[in-house]
Design a protein around this motif. Structure first.
Motif, short mmCIF file in Angstrom:
data_model
loop_
_atom_site.label_atom_id
_atom_site.label_comp_id
_atom_site.label_asym_id
_atom_site.label_seq_id
_atom_site.Cartn_x
_atom_site.Cartn_y
_atom_site.Cartn_z
N PHE A 139 -5.09 -5.19 4.12
CA PHE A 139 -3.97 -4.31 4.42
C PHE A 139 -4.39 -3.29 5.47
CE2 PHE A 139 -3.29 -6.07 0.27
CZ PHE A 139 -1.91 -6.17 0.10
N TYR A 140 -3.51 -3.01 6.41
CA TYR A 140 -3.77 -1.97 7.40
C TYR A 140 -2.42 -1.49 7.93
CZ TYR A 140 -3.04 -5.45 11.13
OH TYR A 140 -2.52 -6.40 11.96
N THR A 141 -2.42 -0.62 8.92
CA THR A 141 -1.22 0.09 9.35
C THR A 141 -0.05 -0.85 9.62
OG1 THR A 141 -2.57 1.83 10.33
CG2 THR A 141 -0.27 1.70 11.03
N HIS A 142 -0.30 -1.95 10.31
CA HIS A 142 0.79 -2.83 10.72
C HIS A 142 1.08 -3.94 9.72
CE1 HIS A 142 0.90 -0.76 14.53
NE2 HIS A 142 -0.38 -1.02 14.74
N TRP A 199 -7.28 3.07 8.94
CA TRP A 199 -7.50 2.70 7.55
C TRP A 199 -7.29 1.19 7.37
CZ3 TRP A 199 -4.10 0.22 4.28
CH2 TRP A 199 -2.76 0.13 4.70
N ASN A 200 -8.02 0.62 6.42
CA ASN A 200 -7.73 -0.74 5.97
C ASN A 200 -8.35 -0.94 4.61
OD1 ASN A 200 -10.31 -2.67 6.35
ND2 ASN A 200 -10.28 -1.18 8.05
N ARG A 201 -7.76 -1.80 3.84
CA ARG A 201 -8.28 -2.12 2.51
C ARG A 201 -8.07 -3.61 2.25
NH1 ARG A 201 -3.70 1.37 -0.77
NH2 ARG A 201 -4.78 3.04 0.35
N HIS A 202 -9.07 -4.22 1.65
CA HIS A 202 -9.05 -5.66 1.40
C HIS A 202 -8.88 -5.87 -0.09
CE1 HIS A 202 -11.32 -9.75 1.91
NE2 HIS A 202 -10.04 -9.91 1.70
N ALA A 203 -7.83 -6.61 -0.48
CA ALA A 203 -7.54 -6.81 -1.89
C ALA A 203 -7.26 -8.28 -2.18
CB ALA A 203 -6.34 -5.97 -2.32
N ALA A 225 0.87 -1.18 0.00
CA ALA A 225 0.00 0.00 0.00
C ALA A 225 0.91 1.23 0.00
CB ALA A 225 -0.91 -0.01 1.22
N ALA A 226 1.00 1.88 -1.16
CA ALA A 226 2.03 2.88 -1.37
C ALA A 226 1.91 4.10 -0.46
CB ALA A 226 2.03 3.32 -2.84
N ASP A 227 0.71 4.45 -0.08
CA ASP A 227 0.49 5.68 0.69
C ASP A 227 0.14 5.38 2.14
OD1 ASP A 227 -1.88 4.49 0.00
OD2 ASP A 227 -2.94 6.35 -0.44
N SER A 228 0.61 4.25 2.68
CA SER A 228 0.19 3.84 4.02
C SER A 228 0.60 4.86 5.09
CB SER A 228 0.79 2.47 4.36
OG SER A 228 2.20 2.51 4.32
N ILE A 229 1.72 5.54 4.90
CA ILE A 229 2.19 6.47 5.92
C ILE A 229 1.28 7.68 6.05
CG2 ILE A 229 4.10 8.04 6.54
CD1 ILE A 229 6.02 6.06 5.32
N THR A 230 0.64 8.07 4.96
CA THR A 230 -0.19 9.29 4.97
C THR A 230 -1.66 9.01 5.21
OG1 THR A 230 -0.54 9.18 2.56
CG2 THR A 230 1.42 10.37 3.35
N ALA A 287 -7.39 -6.68 -7.46
CA ALA A 287 -8.80 -6.33 -7.35
C ALA A 287 -9.05 -5.88 -5.92
CB ALA A 287 -9.70 -7.52 -7.69
N VAL A 288 -9.60 -4.68 -5.75
CA VAL A 288 -9.89 -4.15 -4.43
C VAL A 288 -11.31 -4.55 -4.05
CG1 VAL A 288 -10.13 -2.06 -3.03
CG2 VAL A 288 -8.26 -2.25 -4.68
N LEU A 289 -11.44 -5.25 -2.93
CA LEU A 289 -12.73 -5.76 -2.49
C LEU A 289 -13.45 -4.78 -1.57
CD1 LEU A 289 -11.61 -9.40 -1.69
CD2 LEU A 289 -12.36 -8.45 -3.87
N GLU A 290 -12.69 -4.04 -0.77
CA GLU A 290 -13.29 -3.12 0.18
C GLU A 290 -12.24 -2.12 0.64
OE1 GLU A 290 -15.77 -3.25 4.38
OE2 GLU A 290 -14.03 -4.54 4.06
N VAL A 291 -12.67 -0.88 0.84
CA VAL A 291 -11.79 0.16 1.38
C VAL A 291 -12.49 0.80 2.55
CG1 VAL A 291 -10.62 2.34 0.93
CG2 VAL A 291 -10.76 0.62 -0.87
N ASP A 292 -11.78 0.95 3.66
CA ASP A 292 -12.34 1.58 4.85
C ASP A 292 -11.30 2.52 5.42
OD1 ASP A 292 -13.69 2.32 7.09
OD2 ASP A 292 -13.86 0.33 7.96
N VAL A 293 -11.61 3.79 5.48
CA VAL A 293 -10.68 4.77 6.04
C VAL A 293 -11.13 5.21 7.42
CG1 VAL A 293 -9.89 5.62 3.82
CG2 VAL A 293 -11.87 6.68 4.90
N LYS A 294 -12.18 4.56 7.95
CA LYS A 294 -12.67 4.91 9.28
C LYS A 294 -11.84 4.20 10.34
CE LYS A 294 -16.60 3.37 8.12
NZ LYS A 294 -17.99 2.91 8.12
N ASP A 295 -12.07 4.61 11.58
CA ASP A 295 -11.37 3.98 12.69
C ASP A 295 -11.98 2.62 12.94
OD1 ASP A 295 -10.77 4.87 16.18
OD2 ASP A 295 -9.77 3.49 14.80
N SER A 296 -11.27 1.56 12.56
CA SER A 296 -11.79 0.21 12.72
C SER A 296 -10.64 -0.74 12.98
CB SER A 296 -12.54 -0.24 11.46
OG SER A 296 -11.70 -0.19 10.34
N ILE A 297 -10.96 -1.90 13.52
CA ILE A 297 -9.96 -2.91 13.81
C ILE A 297 -10.12 -4.04 12.82
CG2 ILE A 297 -9.08 -4.52 15.52
CD1 ILE A 297 -10.25 -2.69 17.66
#
Length: 331
Positions: free
Chosen positions: A275-278, A247-251, A237-242, A313-323
């Motif tokens: 994909f997520y922060t860690h 955030w998390n995205r399922h691919a 995830a190229a922009d993970s730092i910003t 293929a991106v299945l889901e994108v979530d930029v909200k505060d979630s675990i």
């Protein structure tokens, strides 16, 4: 399509996977978490044929509903998107005081390794007196070997279901509808050509950034291996730092090393990840032996150039505060 289940018979008949969600569920939806023996509903001798279309409404009518003695009951099988599905209900609730209703992959045990299907699902208990009071719940889920069923443990209170004045049981007949649609997103291919590959001195190398599903991605390669004697290849995830916290995205993606002499010898590996922060990159530490990659007779390096492909293929994108759910260790 409408099928009617015959009256219940004596429950002396019968009916791998750990249930683990890799998809953030709609509120209230979840996999089945019940371990008692299963018993299929009696089969219709000659069930009607079902057209295999990408979306379908399946209606299941169950007579003598209050007399059912089994803990859970399956509908007959119907086809959508090349897969066999069935509805699963717990007439007295799945360890709950609510009716429990799920969609189940009927033939999951025979499906090939790595199968998955992204489904938009609506389940409804029909009010047969006043359709305005039909209860319908929607969710979306990627079914795979680890989550072969998905739905609602607390669909509606059993007290409402069995109340004859409410309209959900009419002449002791129950009706449930399942609207199932395949919603697999399109896949984008990114091709990365790396020249003078054998002369690379950096331990790791990133591709240019590319966009899929509104997200920035790049391929990460270890030309001499990530502490291994194999080429290491990942999607990042190229922009993970910003990205914002949570955030998390399922691919779902595949990575390939192209054989430039014999295309049938191209090495391609598939996986999916949230994909997520860690865990902002995911892929294959042991993608292919370095000895094969650097062997000029193998066809992976031609004129000291290699070609890497990433199908994403991106299945889901979530930029909200979630675990996010954790997938475990890297492959």
């Amino acid at each position: 399509m409408t099928l009617t289940t015959p009256p219940p018979i004596d429950p002396e008949e019968e009916e791998m996977l750990v249930l683990h969600s890799e998809f953030v569920a709609a509120e209230g939806s979840e996999p089945v978490e019940e371990t008692a023996n299963s018993v299929d509903a009696p089969k219709v001798d000659d069930p009607p044929k079902v057209d295999d279309r990408p979306s379908e409404r399946f209606t299941w009518t169950i007579e003598n509903f209050s007399k059912l003695t089994r803990k859970k009951v399956y509908s007959d099988v119907f086809l959508v998107g090349g897969y066999k599905w069935r509805v699963l209900i717990f007439p007295k609730g799945n360890n709950s005081d609510h009716l429990s209703v799920y969609l189940d992959v009927a033939d999951f045990a025979t499906l090939p390794y790595g199968w998955s299907k992204n489904i938009q699902l609506s389940l409804a208990v029909v009010n047969q007196v006043n359709s305005d009071f039909t209860i319908r719940k929607d969710t979306q889920h990627r079914f795979n070997a680890r989550t072969k069923d998905w739905g609602f443990t607390s669909f509606m209170p059993l007290s409402d279901l069995y109340d004859p004045s409410k309209g959900y049981l009419l002449n002791d007949t129950f009706m449930v509808e399942a609207d199932v649609a395949v919603v697999d997103p399109p896949t984008t291919r990114f091709t990365w050509t790396i020249e003078n590959f054998s002369r690379l001195t950096d331990k790791m190398l990133w591709s240019d950034v590319f966009f899929v599903g509104g997200c920035k991605w790049r391929v990460l390669i270890y030309p001499k291996g990530n502490n291994t004697d194999h080429l290491s290849l990942y999607l990042d995830a190229a922009d993970s730092i910003t990205l914002p916290d949570g955030w998390n995205r399922h691919a779902q993606f595949s990575l390939a090393m192209v054989n430039q002499i014999h295309s049938e010898s191209t090495i391609r590996k598939d996986t999916e990840h949230r994909f997520y922060t860690h865990e902002s990159d995911w892929g294959f530490t042991s993608f292919m032996p370095l000895s094969d990659l650097y062997d000029p007779g193998k066809g992976y390096l031609l004129n000291d150039t290699c070609i890497v492909e990433a199908d994403v293929a991106v299945l889901e994108v979530d930029v909200k505060d979630s675990i996010p759910n954790l997938d475990g260790l890297s492959i």
